[in-house]
Design an enzyme around this catalytic site. Sequence first.
Site, PDB file in Angstrom:
ATOM      1  N   PRO A   1     -99.207  80.271  40.772  1.00  0.00           N
ATOM      2  CA  PRO A   1     -99.483  79.331  39.679  1.00  0.00           C
ATOM      3  C   PRO A   1     -98.227  79.028  38.877  1.00  0.00           C
ATOM      4  CG  PRO A   1    -100.155  81.537  39.045  1.00  0.00           C
ATOM      5  CD  PRO A   1     -99.618  81.647  40.454  1.00  0.00           C
TER       6      PRO A   1
ATOM      7  N   TYR B   1     -93.112  71.355  33.990  1.00  0.00           N
ATOM      8  CA  TYR B   1     -92.577  70.106  34.534  1.00  0.00           C
ATOM      9  C   TYR B   1     -92.069  69.216  33.399  1.00  0.00           C
ATOM     10  CZ  TYR B   1     -95.011  72.162  38.426  1.00  0.00           C
ATOM     11  OH  TYR B   1     -95.436  73.062  39.368  1.00  0.00           O
TER      12      TYR B   1
ATOM     13  N   CYS C   1     -83.461  52.464  28.521  1.00  0.00           N
ATOM     14  CA  CYS C   1     -83.556  51.035  28.842  1.00  0.00           C
ATOM     15  C   CYS C   1     -84.418  50.762  30.060  1.00  0.00           C
ATOM     16  CB  CYS C   1     -82.162  50.468  29.015  1.00  0.00           C
ATOM     17  SG  CYS C   1     -81.335  50.438  27.430  1.00  0.00           S
TER      18      CYS C   1
HETATM   19  C1  PLP Z   1     -95.437  75.642  47.125  1.00  0.00           C
HETATM   20  C2  PLP Z   1     -95.873  75.506  45.706  1.00  0.00           C
HETATM   21  N1  PLP Z   1     -96.435  76.561  45.103  1.00  0.00           N
HETATM   22  C3  PLP Z   1     -96.835  76.498  43.815  1.00  0.00           C
HETATM   23  C4  PLP Z   1     -96.697  75.338  43.075  1.00  0.00           C
HETATM   24  C5  PLP Z   1     -97.139  75.359  41.651  1.00  0.00           C
HETATM   25  O1  PLP Z   1     -98.064  74.411  41.330  1.00  0.00           O
HETATM   26  P1  PLP Z   1     -98.676  74.392  39.868  1.00  0.00           P
HETATM   27  O2  PLP Z   1     -97.554  74.362  38.901  1.00  0.00           O
HETATM   28  O3  PLP Z   1     -99.496  73.177  39.832  1.00  0.00           O
HETATM   29  O4  PLP Z   1     -99.493  75.647  39.723  1.00  0.00           O
HETATM   30  C6  PLP Z   1     -96.138  74.205  43.677  1.00  0.00           C
HETATM   31  C7  PLP Z   1     -96.046  72.932  42.938  1.00  0.00           C
HETATM   32  O5  PLP Z   1     -96.587  71.940  43.338  1.00  0.00           O
HETATM   33  C8  PLP Z   1     -95.700  74.293  45.023  1.00  0.00           C
HETATM   34  O6  PLP Z   1     -95.123  73.243  45.632  1.00  0.00           O
END
Ligand code: PLP
Length: 442
Positions: A299, A398, A369
């Site tokens: 996660p 992110y 811009c």
């Molecule tokens: C391989 C992999 N594991 C885990 C994640 C973590 O995803 P999230 O931040 O949605 O839990 C990602 C992100 O897309 C990923 O590409």
Amino acid sequence: MVALPLTNDPAIDPSVQDLIAARPWLKYDAFAGLLLDGVPLAGIAAGAGTPTWAYSAETMRARYRSLADAMTGADLNVEVHFAVKANDRLAVLSLFGAAGAGADVVSGGELLKARRAGIAAARIVYSGVGKSEAELRLALAEDIGQINVESAEELAMLSAIAAGTGQTARVALRVNPDVDAGTNTKITTGRATDKFGIPYADAIALYRQAAGLPGIRPIGLATHIGSQILALAPYRAAYSRIAGLVRALRDHGLHVETVDCGGGLGIPYRNEPAPSPAGLAAAMKQAFHNLDVRLTMEPGRWLVGPAGVLLASVILVKQTPHEPFVVLDAAMNDLVRPAMYDAWHGIVPVAASGAHTLGGPATVVGPVCESGDTLARSRSLPPLTPGAIMAILDAGAYGSVMSSTYNARPLAAEVWVDRGSWSVIGDRQAAEAAWERERLPA
Ligand SMILES: Cc1ncc(COP(=O)(O)O)c(C=O)c1O
């Protein structure tokens, strides 16, 4: 015209009160304004300037504990690998390392950062469709716990490198289960047409091949179907397919000891119903509980997203015959999610006075811009004057990791809120530092 998700809809949009009430780490004080874990955000903005990212360490810890408890509560022994891509700041990585997490990395840089933050190599998993030879060598040199291989081509490359150095790579095959996670297409990773993972139909043959390759020890399977997933059904579908593969591999006499269940658990940015870690734990349990496999998960967003805010100042309010534009000093180069995914973020004033007295709808933009530099449309905000501080909510995942210096805008400062005080964990970039690496041609 199709309404963009970042456009407000007064019929469904949460009020400022609702946004704050749903986030107990945020609270308005009549005098000090919006507090993050009791620390006035106005004080952070005054001390560190804007734009600035502020993270609640305690919210990250609490969310890690509640995720881990949900797994234990379902009688599952799950090793959690924090997805470094969501927020790779050393402070964040070391917090999760100290809490007991490992790391899911997708580049050599992330691997080095996780190690630098003190995460044991044995607790690092490396995913991604394009690991370079140098990156695979680094993973082997660090002797990380697991490499998630995503293609036959990568398997051959890893075998050649590992055999050459006399090492054995612990490999999980990342399988593409051909399940649509129902999230934004740009962060959907488990459909057959997505670039990720090994086609489901090829998995058994490739696993068997892996078992015979020099330098490779196949230990299991991995899957990850996307990010910001707001339903459990896609997880259930993917896990059921992976569980079927585990059985089939064992029927073929192949050894499978681990399943990496990926990440992707979504969070409510607006007020969307989102699945709980307990729901995810139940989906994992249903698929894998009688398979005698060691479970891991990756996660990212769920652990850190709600724990961060982006503080910005109002530069000016531009009146037009249409909606006024509230121009902030934070922009798409800082937080790209609205521009990139049409993502909705709560935007609230830091000052308490008038926070709940909403005026007519305004469009919130940054100075970059591009018309794409729009953070919110038709948002009801209190009357704002230049210098007002705003907090963009749920910016911990992110966010800063996706920042750029587009328009030669320096990277924003980052601060850590913990135990009643704050400190800088990332300096604001000096304007000149953004082009320090450049040279005029000879
Ligand atoms: C391989 C992999 N594991 C885990 C994640 C973590 O995803 P999230 O931040 O949605 O839990 C990602 C992100 O897309 C990923 O590409």
